[in-house]
Design a protein around this motif. Structure first.
Motif, PDB file in Angstrom:
ATOM      1  N   MET A  59      62.848  63.098  55.875  1.00  0.00           N
ATOM      2  CA  MET A  59      61.694  62.854  54.933  1.00  0.00           C
ATOM      3  C   MET A  59      61.434  61.559  54.294  1.00  0.00           C
ATOM      4  O   MET A  59      62.242  61.020  53.683  1.00  0.00           O
ATOM      5  N   SER A  60      60.154  61.121  54.225  1.00  0.00           N
ATOM      6  CA  SER A  60      59.949  60.077  53.485  1.00  0.00           C
ATOM      7  C   SER A  60      60.254  60.255  51.906  1.00  0.00           C
ATOM      8  O   SER A  60      59.932  61.224  51.503  1.00  0.00           O
ATOM      9  N   THR A  61      60.219  59.003  51.348  1.00  0.00           N
ATOM     10  CA  THR A  61      60.296  59.146  49.886  1.00  0.00           C
ATOM     11  C   THR A  61      59.223  58.286  49.134  1.00  0.00           C
ATOM     12  O   THR A  61      58.684  57.297  49.972  1.00  0.00           O
ATOM     13  N   PRO A  62      59.004  58.295  47.783  1.00  0.00           N
ATOM     14  CA  PRO A  62      58.176  57.452  47.197  1.00  0.00           C
ATOM     15  C   PRO A  62      58.599  55.943  47.347  1.00  0.00           C
ATOM     16  O   PRO A  62      57.396  55.118  47.485  1.00  0.00           O
ATOM     17  N   PHE A  63      59.658  55.785  47.263  1.00  0.00           N
ATOM     18  CA  PHE A  63      60.006  54.309  47.482  1.00  0.00           C
ATOM     19  C   PHE A  63      59.484  53.807  48.950  1.00  0.00           C
ATOM     20  O   PHE A  63      59.079  52.675  49.119  1.00  0.00           O
ATOM     21  N   PHE A  64      59.873  54.620  49.761  1.00  0.00           N
ATOM     22  CA  PHE A  64      59.662  53.942  51.321  1.00  0.00           C
ATOM     23  C   PHE A  64      58.119  54.231  51.597  1.00  0.00           C
ATOM     24  O   PHE A  64      57.722  53.129  52.303  1.00  0.00           O
ATOM     25  N   ARG A  65      57.501  55.050  50.948  1.00  0.00           N
ATOM     26  CA  ARG A  65      55.959  55.199  51.226  1.00  0.00           C
ATOM     27  C   ARG A  65      55.320  53.936  50.333  1.00  0.00           C
ATOM     28  O   ARG A  65      54.420  53.085  51.181  1.00  0.00           O
ATOM     29  N   SER A  66      55.939  53.291  49.301  1.00  0.00           N
ATOM     30  CA  SER A  66      55.420  52.138  48.896  1.00  0.00           C
ATOM     31  C   SER A  66      55.849  50.910  49.434  1.00  0.00           C
ATOM     32  O   SER A  66      54.847  49.938  49.518  1.00  0.00           O
ATOM     33  N   LEU A  67      56.924  51.082  50.156  1.00  0.00           N
ATOM     34  CA  LEU A  67      57.219  49.879  51.022  1.00  0.00           C
ATOM     35  C   LEU A  67      56.340  49.605  52.156  1.00  0.00           C
ATOM     36  O   LEU A  67      55.968  48.815  52.443  1.00  0.00           O
ATOM     37  N   VAL A  68      55.946  50.818  52.811  1.00  0.00           N
ATOM     38  CA  VAL A  68      55.262  50.893  53.889  1.00  0.00           C
ATOM     39  C   VAL A  68      53.691  50.437  53.536  1.00  0.00           C
ATOM     40  O   VAL A  68      53.323  49.619  54.162  1.00  0.00           O
ATOM     41  N   ALA A  69      53.315  50.768  52.587  1.00  0.00           N
ATOM     42  CA  ALA A  69      52.135  50.293  51.986  1.00  0.00           C
ATOM     43  C   ALA A  69      51.972  48.662  52.065  1.00  0.00           C
ATOM     44  O   ALA A  69      51.015  48.154  52.259  1.00  0.00           O
ATOM     45  N   GLU A  70      53.146  48.308  51.153  1.00  0.00           N
ATOM     46  CA  GLU A  70      53.152  46.693  50.990  1.00  0.00           C
ATOM     47  C   GLU A  70      53.272  46.095  52.377  1.00  0.00           C
ATOM     48  O   GLU A  70      52.430  45.201  52.263  1.00  0.00           O
ATOM     49  N   ALA A  71      53.799  46.645  53.271  1.00  0.00           N
ATOM     50  CA  ALA A  71      54.231  46.035  54.454  1.00  0.00           C
ATOM     51  C   ALA A  71      52.678  46.011  55.204  1.00  0.00           C
ATOM     52  O   ALA A  71      52.433  44.976  55.774  1.00  0.00           O
ATOM     53  N   SER A  72      52.034  47.070  55.043  1.00  0.00           N
ATOM     54  CA  SER A  72      50.818  47.175  55.970  1.00  0.00           C
ATOM     55  C   SER A  72      49.748  46.270  55.412  1.00  0.00           C
ATOM     56  O   SER A  72      48.722  45.906  56.082  1.00  0.00           O
ATOM     57  N   ARG A  73      49.759  46.133  53.844  1.00  0.00           N
ATOM     58  CA  ARG A  73      48.750  45.230  53.238  1.00  0.00           C
ATOM     59  C   ARG A  73      48.837  43.749  53.982  1.00  0.00           C
ATOM     60  O   ARG A  73      47.782  43.108  53.970  1.00  0.00           O
ATOM     61  N   ARG A  74      49.770  43.508  54.929  1.00  0.00           N
ATOM     62  CA  ARG A  74      49.783  42.275  55.144  1.00  0.00           C
ATOM     63  C   ARG A  74      48.976  42.152  56.447  1.00  0.00           C
ATOM     64  O   ARG A  74      48.766  40.794  56.993  1.00  0.00           O
ATOM     65  N   TYR A  75      48.462  43.175  57.083  1.00  0.00           N
ATOM     66  CA  TYR A  75      47.619  43.207  58.228  1.00  0.00           C
ATOM     67  C   TYR A  75      46.270  43.086  57.612  1.00  0.00           C
ATOM     68  O   TYR A  75      45.158  43.366  58.648  1.00  0.00           O
ATOM     69  N   GLY A  76      45.934  43.020  56.440  1.00  0.00           N
ATOM     70  CA  GLY A  76      44.454  42.718  56.093  1.00  0.00           C
ATOM     71  C   GLY A  76      43.421  41.941  56.790  1.00  0.00           C
ATOM     72  O   GLY A  76      42.389  42.243  57.135  1.00  0.00           O
ATOM     73  N   ALA A  77      43.949  40.676  57.123  1.00  0.00           N
ATOM     74  CA  ALA A  77      43.079  39.597  57.970  1.00  0.00           C
ATOM     75  C   ALA A  77      43.164  40.249  59.133  1.00  0.00           C
ATOM     76  O   ALA A  77      42.075  39.797  59.958  1.00  0.00           O
ATOM     77  N   GLY A  78      43.829  41.156  59.774  1.00  0.00           N
ATOM     78  CA  GLY A  78      43.559  41.536  61.193  1.00  0.00           C
ATOM     79  C   GLY A  78      42.561  42.791  61.357  1.00  0.00           C
ATOM     80  O   GLY A  78      42.347  43.252  62.518  1.00  0.00           O
ATOM     81  N   GLY A  79      41.991  43.359  60.163  1.00  0.00           N
ATOM     82  CA  GLY A  79      41.153  44.362  60.017  1.00  0.00           C
ATOM     83  C   GLY A  79      41.512  45.660  59.661  1.00  0.00           C
ATOM     84  O   GLY A  79      42.941  45.873  59.549  1.00  0.00           O
ATOM     85  N   ARG A  80      40.768  46.811  59.611  1.00  0.00           N
ATOM     86  CA  ARG A  80      41.107  47.804  59.391  1.00  0.00           C
ATOM     87  C   ARG A  80      41.929  48.770  60.188  1.00  0.00           C
ATOM     88  O   ARG A  80      43.008  49.206  59.795  1.00  0.00           O
ATOM     89  N   PHE A  81      41.718  48.336  61.509  1.00  0.00           N
ATOM     90  CA  PHE A  81      42.482  49.089  62.615  1.00  0.00           C
ATOM     91  C   PHE A  81      44.058  48.567  62.477  1.00  0.00           C
ATOM     92  O   PHE A  81      44.886  49.447  62.461  1.00  0.00           O
ATOM     93  N   ALA A  82      44.128  47.396  62.350  1.00  0.00           N
ATOM     94  CA  ALA A  82      45.602  46.798  62.164  1.00  0.00           C
ATOM     95  C   ALA A  82      46.345  47.429  61.092  1.00  0.00           C
ATOM     96  O   ALA A  82      47.273  47.464  61.142  1.00  0.00           O
ATOM     97  N   ARG A  83      45.587  47.555  59.922  1.00  0.00           N
ATOM     98  CA  ARG A  83      46.212  47.733  58.715  1.00  0.00           C
ATOM     99  C   ARG A  83      46.621  49.317  58.786  1.00  0.00           C
ATOM    100  O   ARG A  83      47.805  49.695  58.468  1.00  0.00           O
ATOM    101  N   HIS A  84      45.577  50.052  59.401  1.00  0.00           N
ATOM    102  CA  HIS A  84      46.044  51.370  59.253  1.00  0.00           C
ATOM    103  C   HIS A  84      46.918  51.861  60.332  1.00  0.00           C
ATOM    104  O   HIS A  84      47.690  52.798  60.192  1.00  0.00           O
ATOM    105  N   PHE A  85      47.003  51.147  61.575  1.00  0.00           N
ATOM    106  CA  PHE A  85      47.883  51.542  62.737  1.00  0.00           C
ATOM    107  C   PHE A  85      49.251  51.089  62.075  1.00  0.00           C
ATOM    108  O   PHE A  85      50.232  51.791  62.282  1.00  0.00           O
ATOM    109  N   ALA A  86      49.393  49.887  61.266  1.00  0.00           N
ATOM    110  CA  ALA A  86      50.793  49.609  60.626  1.00  0.00           C
ATOM    111  C   ALA A  86      51.293  50.659  59.743  1.00  0.00           C
ATOM    112  O   ALA A  86      52.505  51.098  59.924  1.00  0.00           O
ATOM    113  N   ALA A  87      50.570  51.237  58.982  1.00  0.00           N
ATOM    114  CA  ALA A  87      50.832  52.226  57.951  1.00  0.00           C
ATOM    115  C   ALA A  87      50.847  53.675  58.540  1.00  0.00           C
ATOM    116  O   ALA A  87      52.103  54.106  58.258  1.00  0.00           O
ATOM    117  N   GLY A  88      50.293  53.816  59.878  1.00  0.00           N
ATOM    118  CA  GLY A  88      50.766  55.097  60.381  1.00  0.00           C
ATOM    119  C   GLY A  88      51.954  54.884  61.309  1.00  0.00           C
ATOM    120  O   GLY A  88      52.909  55.627  61.177  1.00  0.00           O
TER     121      GLY A  88
END
Length: 243
Positions: free
Chosen positions: A1-30
């Protein structure tokens, strides 16, 4: 089960894909948030600090993004007690067949990792301390699987580790769901496959053991409908020759 810390880590890592567009960012988060293997790699410390990491079938580089983001969070003093220190790879080399994914990886990581657009069956691997293959072997035939694993073994130094995640072939509903999702993901990435090349987990284990690995089998389906197993395959560490 995910934790608040890991969810925030995933969100931060996923934001790095902003230049690649919405699909890239959401794919990384998922991918990072929904696939338990990524948290497990961090929580169990399966990649050593300073390791040369080879990620075969790296996609858009989400593992590299997670490791680098984890290193930065740890450096800020924001890290869960009891978790090992996240690794700072000595080198991170990702290989993937899809040029669009490789370009997204390069945009997200910059100089923090290097990525090669190429076929794992023919691209040179170089030297590594840790090789990661998450699902990619399902997409090539049995002979090619064995050749890729042999070459991965040759790339690893003594004491190295191979992290191989596979769908454990069986007649179960979980395995059928695994195959269906793999097909959907590959279609989204532009591949149309006639079949997937899967094996029972025991057969994967015997194959790795024949290459000299000691193999630990870890279920990797918690919170998912899939039949995934992570094979942690380690080579023995040999003592340096006495002078």
């Amino acid at each position: 089960m995910s934790t608040p810390f890991f969810r925030s880590l995933v969100a931060e890592a996923s934001r790095r894909y902003g230049a690649g567009g919405r699909f890239a960012r959401h794919f990384a988060a998922g991918k990072l948030g929904g696939d338990p293997v990524f948290r497990h790699i961090l929580e169990r410390g399966l990649i050593a600090d300073g390791a040369r990491v080879l990620d075969i079938g790296c996609g858009q580089g989400v593992l590299a993004a997670l490791l680098d983001t984890a290193r930065r969070r740890h450096g800020r003093g924001d890290w869960p007690p009891g978790w090992p220190r996240p690794p700072a790879p000595g080198d991170f080399h990702g290989i993937d067949l899809m040029g669009r994914d490789v370009e997204r990886a390069r945009q997200a990581l910059g100089d923090g990792a290097r990525f090669t657009c190429g076929d794992m069956r023919t691209t040179a691997f170089g030297a590594a301390d840790a090789v990661v293959i998450l699902d990619a072997l399902h997409y090539v035939d049995f002979a090619a699987q064995e050749d890729v694993l042999r070459r991965a073994r040759e790339a690893l130094r003594d004491g190295g580790v191979l992290l191989l995640r596979v769908g454990a072939q069986s007649g179960s509903l979980r395995f059928r769901c695994t195959v269906w999702v793999d097909r959907v993901v590959m279609r989204l990435r532009g591949h149309r496959l006639a079949r997937l090349w899967c094996r029972p987990v025991e057969e994967w284990g015997r194959l790795l053991e024949s290459l000299g690995f000691a193999v630990e089998r870890l279920p990797m389906s918690a919170g998912t409908p899939f039949a995934n197993v992570l094979l942690v395959a380690r080579l023995p560490a040999r003592r340096a020759a006495q002078s």
